[in-house]
Motif scaffolding. Structure first.
Motif, short mmCIF file in Angstrom:
data_model
loop_
_atom_site.label_atom_id
_atom_site.label_comp_id
_atom_site.label_asym_id
_atom_site.label_seq_id
_atom_site.Cartn_x
_atom_site.Cartn_y
_atom_site.Cartn_z
N LEU A 105 38.24 50.00 41.63
CA LEU A 105 38.36 50.98 42.70
C LEU A 105 39.47 50.59 43.67
N SER A 106 40.10 51.61 44.25
CA SER A 106 41.06 51.40 45.33
C SER A 106 40.34 51.73 46.63
N THR A 107 40.11 50.72 47.45
CA THR A 107 39.33 50.88 48.68
C THR A 107 40.19 50.53 49.89
N PRO A 108 39.68 50.77 51.09
CA PRO A 108 40.41 50.33 52.28
C PRO A 108 40.58 48.81 52.34
N LYS A 109 39.77 48.07 51.60
CA LYS A 109 39.88 46.60 51.56
C LYS A 109 40.73 46.12 50.38
N GLY A 110 41.43 47.04 49.70
CA GLY A 110 42.29 46.69 48.59
C GLY A 110 41.73 47.16 47.27
N VAL A 111 42.39 46.79 46.19
CA VAL A 111 41.94 47.13 44.85
C VAL A 111 40.93 46.08 44.41
N ILE A 112 39.68 46.51 44.17
CA ILE A 112 38.61 45.57 43.83
C ILE A 112 37.74 46.14 42.73
N THR A 113 36.88 45.30 42.16
CA THR A 113 35.95 45.74 41.13
C THR A 113 34.77 46.48 41.77
N GLY A 114 34.02 47.18 40.95
CA GLY A 114 32.86 47.91 41.43
C GLY A 114 31.79 47.00 42.00
N LYS A 115 31.60 45.82 41.40
CA LYS A 115 30.61 44.87 41.91
C LYS A 115 30.97 44.40 43.31
N GLU A 116 32.25 44.09 43.53
CA GLU A 116 32.69 43.66 44.85
C GLU A 116 32.54 44.78 45.87
N ALA A 117 32.85 46.02 45.46
CA ALA A 117 32.73 47.16 46.36
C ALA A 117 31.28 47.38 46.76
N LYS A 118 30.36 47.24 45.82
CA LYS A 118 28.94 47.38 46.13
C LYS A 118 28.49 46.28 47.09
N PHE A 119 28.95 45.06 46.85
CA PHE A 119 28.58 43.93 47.70
C PHE A 119 29.12 44.09 49.11
N GLN A 120 30.34 44.63 49.23
CA GLN A 120 30.97 44.79 50.54
C GLN A 120 30.61 46.13 51.20
N HIS A 121 29.81 46.95 50.52
CA HIS A 121 29.40 48.27 51.04
C HIS A 121 30.61 49.14 51.38
N VAL A 122 31.53 49.26 50.43
CA VAL A 122 32.73 50.07 50.64
C VAL A 122 32.98 50.92 49.40
N GLY A 123 33.34 52.16 49.60
CA GLY A 123 33.66 53.07 48.50
C GLY A 123 35.16 53.31 48.46
N GLY A 124 35.58 54.17 47.53
CA GLY A 124 37.00 54.45 47.44
C GLY A 124 37.32 55.27 46.21
N GLU A 125 38.58 55.27 45.84
CA GLU A 125 39.04 56.02 44.67
C GLU A 125 38.71 55.26 43.40
N TYR A 126 38.06 55.92 42.47
CA TYR A 126 37.63 55.33 41.20
C TYR A 126 38.82 55.37 40.25
N ILE A 127 39.49 54.25 40.06
CA ILE A 127 40.72 54.22 39.27
C ILE A 127 40.44 54.24 37.77
N CYS A 128 39.70 53.23 37.27
CA CYS A 128 39.51 53.14 35.82
C CYS A 128 38.28 52.31 35.46
N GLU A 129 37.94 52.36 34.18
CA GLU A 129 36.88 51.53 33.60
C GLU A 129 37.46 50.74 32.44
N VAL A 130 37.04 49.50 32.31
CA VAL A 130 37.51 48.63 31.22
C VAL A 130 36.30 47.97 30.61
N TRP A 131 36.22 47.95 29.27
CA TRP A 131 35.13 47.27 28.57
C TRP A 131 35.63 46.66 27.28
#
Length: 131
Positions: A105-131
């Motif tokens: 995700l691209s968030t106000p706190k930078g480009v981060i993973t979904g786990k980090e965004a959930k931990f930091q309680h921040v949302g943003g633009e959903y860029i991509c998924e990788v598996w």
């Protein structure tokens, strides 16, 4: 190659190079793409990447990662596009393939993973998924 979506082009180059069994791939680069590549490196999806400057062009050379001859990246999907931006709240971030993959995700706190965004309680633009 499209002129508007460098991230989508880069993800497609990575996907195609992995399927073809290439050791490395060279792509055009920008700051957001470098942040995405840093996440992929830290999460173990790529071996490494190096930034190169050719006169006016910024490039990144990505060393791809394989495990027992099989590519580590099994799939990569762009979610948000220039024509259809997808935004997600931290409460609505879902795991990718039962936590086998990651979402970026691209968030106000930078480009981060979904786990980090959930931990930091921040949302943003959903860029991509990788598996």
């Amino acid at each position: 190659m499209s002129l508007n979506d460098q991230i989508s082009d880069a993800l497609t180059c990575i996907r195609n190079a992995q399927k073809a069994g290439h050791e490395a791939v060279s792509i055009k680069s920008n700051k957001m793409l470098e942040s995405i590549l840093e996440i992929l490196k830290n999460e173990g999806f790529i071996e490494s990447f190096q930034k190169e400057n050719d006169k006016m062009k910024k490039k990144a050379v990505i060393t791809l990662k394989y495990h027992k001859g099989a590519p580590v990246i099994q799939g990569i999907r762009k979610i948000s596009t220039p024509g259809r931006r997808v935004y997600v709240s931290w409460k609505n971030i879902k795991p990718v393939l039962n936590n086998i993959g990651i979402n970026i995700l691209s968030t106000p706190k930078g480009v981060i993973t979904g786990k980090e965004a959930k931990f930091q309680h921040v949302g943003g633009e959903y860029i991509c998924e990788v598996w």
